[in-house]
Scaffold this motif. Structure first.
Motif, PDB file in Angstrom:
ATOM      1  N   ILE A  21       0.838  -1.208   0.000  1.00 47.55           N
ATOM      2  CA  ILE A  21       0.000   0.000   0.000  1.00 47.55           C
ATOM      3  C   ILE A  21       0.868   1.251   0.000  1.00 47.55           C
ATOM      4  N   ILE A  22       1.860   1.288   0.870  1.00 48.67           N
ATOM      5  CA  ILE A  22       2.751   2.447   0.918  1.00 48.67           C
ATOM      6  C   ILE A  22       3.500   2.584  -0.401  1.00 48.67           C
ATOM      7  N   GLY A  23       3.921   1.474  -0.968  1.00 49.35           N
ATOM      8  CA  GLY A  23       4.600   1.498  -2.261  1.00 49.35           C
ATOM      9  C   GLY A  23       3.703   1.992  -3.380  1.00 49.35           C
ATOM     10  N   LEU A  24       2.418   1.745  -3.287  1.00 49.13           N
ATOM     11  CA  LEU A  24       1.463   2.215  -4.295  1.00 49.13           C
ATOM     12  C   LEU A  24       1.284   3.730  -4.230  1.00 49.13           C
ATOM     13  N   PHE A  25       1.325   4.284  -3.037  1.00 48.26           N
ATOM     14  CA  PHE A  25       1.087   5.717  -2.895  1.00 48.26           C
ATOM     15  C   PHE A  25       2.247   6.562  -3.411  1.00 48.26           C
ATOM     16  N   HIS A  26       3.452   6.022  -3.461  1.00 49.91           N
ATOM     17  CA  HIS A  26       4.595   6.781  -3.985  1.00 49.91           C
ATOM     18  C   HIS A  26       4.346   7.230  -5.430  1.00 49.91           C
ATOM     19  N   PRO A  27       4.042   6.316  -6.359  1.00 51.08           N
ATOM     20  CA  PRO A  27       3.772   6.788  -7.725  1.00 51.08           C
ATOM     21  C   PRO A  27       2.460   7.569  -7.839  1.00 51.08           C
ATOM     22  N   LEU A  28       1.480   7.305  -6.961  1.00 55.57           N
ATOM     23  CA  LEU A  28       0.235   8.084  -7.002  1.00 55.57           C
ATOM     24  C   LEU A  28       0.506   9.558  -6.714  1.00 55.57           C
ATOM     25  N   VAL A  29       1.366   9.832  -5.762  1.00 49.97           N
ATOM     26  CA  VAL A  29       1.721  11.213  -5.432  1.00 49.97           C
ATOM     27  C   VAL A  29       2.475  11.848  -6.594  1.00 49.97           C
ATOM     28  N   PHE A  36      -1.993  16.994 -12.102  1.00 48.75           N
ATOM     29  CA  PHE A  36      -2.980  17.886 -11.503  1.00 48.75           C
ATOM     30  C   PHE A  36      -2.388  18.954 -10.592  1.00 48.75           C
ATOM     31  N   GLY A  37      -1.116  18.864 -10.274  1.00 48.88           N
ATOM     32  CA  GLY A  37      -0.537  19.780  -9.301  1.00 48.88           C
ATOM     33  C   GLY A  37      -1.018  19.417  -7.913  1.00 48.88           C
ATOM     34  N   VAL A  38      -0.930  20.359  -6.992  1.00 47.32           N
ATOM     35  CA  VAL A  38      -1.363  20.068  -5.625  1.00 47.32           C
ATOM     36  C   VAL A  38      -2.880  20.188  -5.478  1.00 47.32           C
ATOM     37  N   ARG A  39      -3.567  20.553  -6.561  1.00 44.32           N
ATOM     38  CA  ARG A  39      -5.029  20.680  -6.517  1.00 44.32           C
ATOM     39  C   ARG A  39      -5.722  19.361  -6.195  1.00 44.32           C
TER      40      ARG A  39
END
Length: 103
Positions: A21-29, A36-39
């Motif tokens: 899960i943590i590894g998935l969020f790295h490329p999502l960010v 989309f930027g920080v929006r």
């Protein structure tokens, strides 16, 4: 779930799933900031709140724990999104040339 409990593998399974899960969020960010930027921070907020609420509602410990990890990772990603913007400004990651950037 009985298999995991019978062989004392529940903790190992939760640890492995947390790692994924943590590894998935790295490329999502990274992709979220790129396109989309920080929006898109609000999407992580909604996802985090929903996952934490679901974690409280689910009675099965394994799934409740994974939902809590998902929610915490989503909320943590909000801060990482703003940090990613700084990393892009430093040139550590590519900027999206199609998106207009504020100075």
């Amino acid at each position: 779930m009985d298999f995991l409990a019978q062989y004392n593998l529940t903790g190992l399974a939760i640890g492995a799933a947390t790692f994924l899960i943590i590894g998935l969020f790295h490329p999502l960010v990274i992709k979220g900031e790129y396109y989309f930027g920080v929006r898109c921070w609000w999407a992580f907020l909604i996802m985090g709140i929903a996952a934490i609420a679901a974690s409280v509602a689910v009675h099965e410990l394994f799934w409740s724990t994974l939902l809590a990890v998902w929610g915490a990772s989503s909320l943590w990603s909000i801060g990482e999104l703003f940090e990613q913007r700084k990393r892009v400004a430093k040139g550590w990651f590519p900027a999206n040339p199609k998106r207009r950037r504020k100075a």
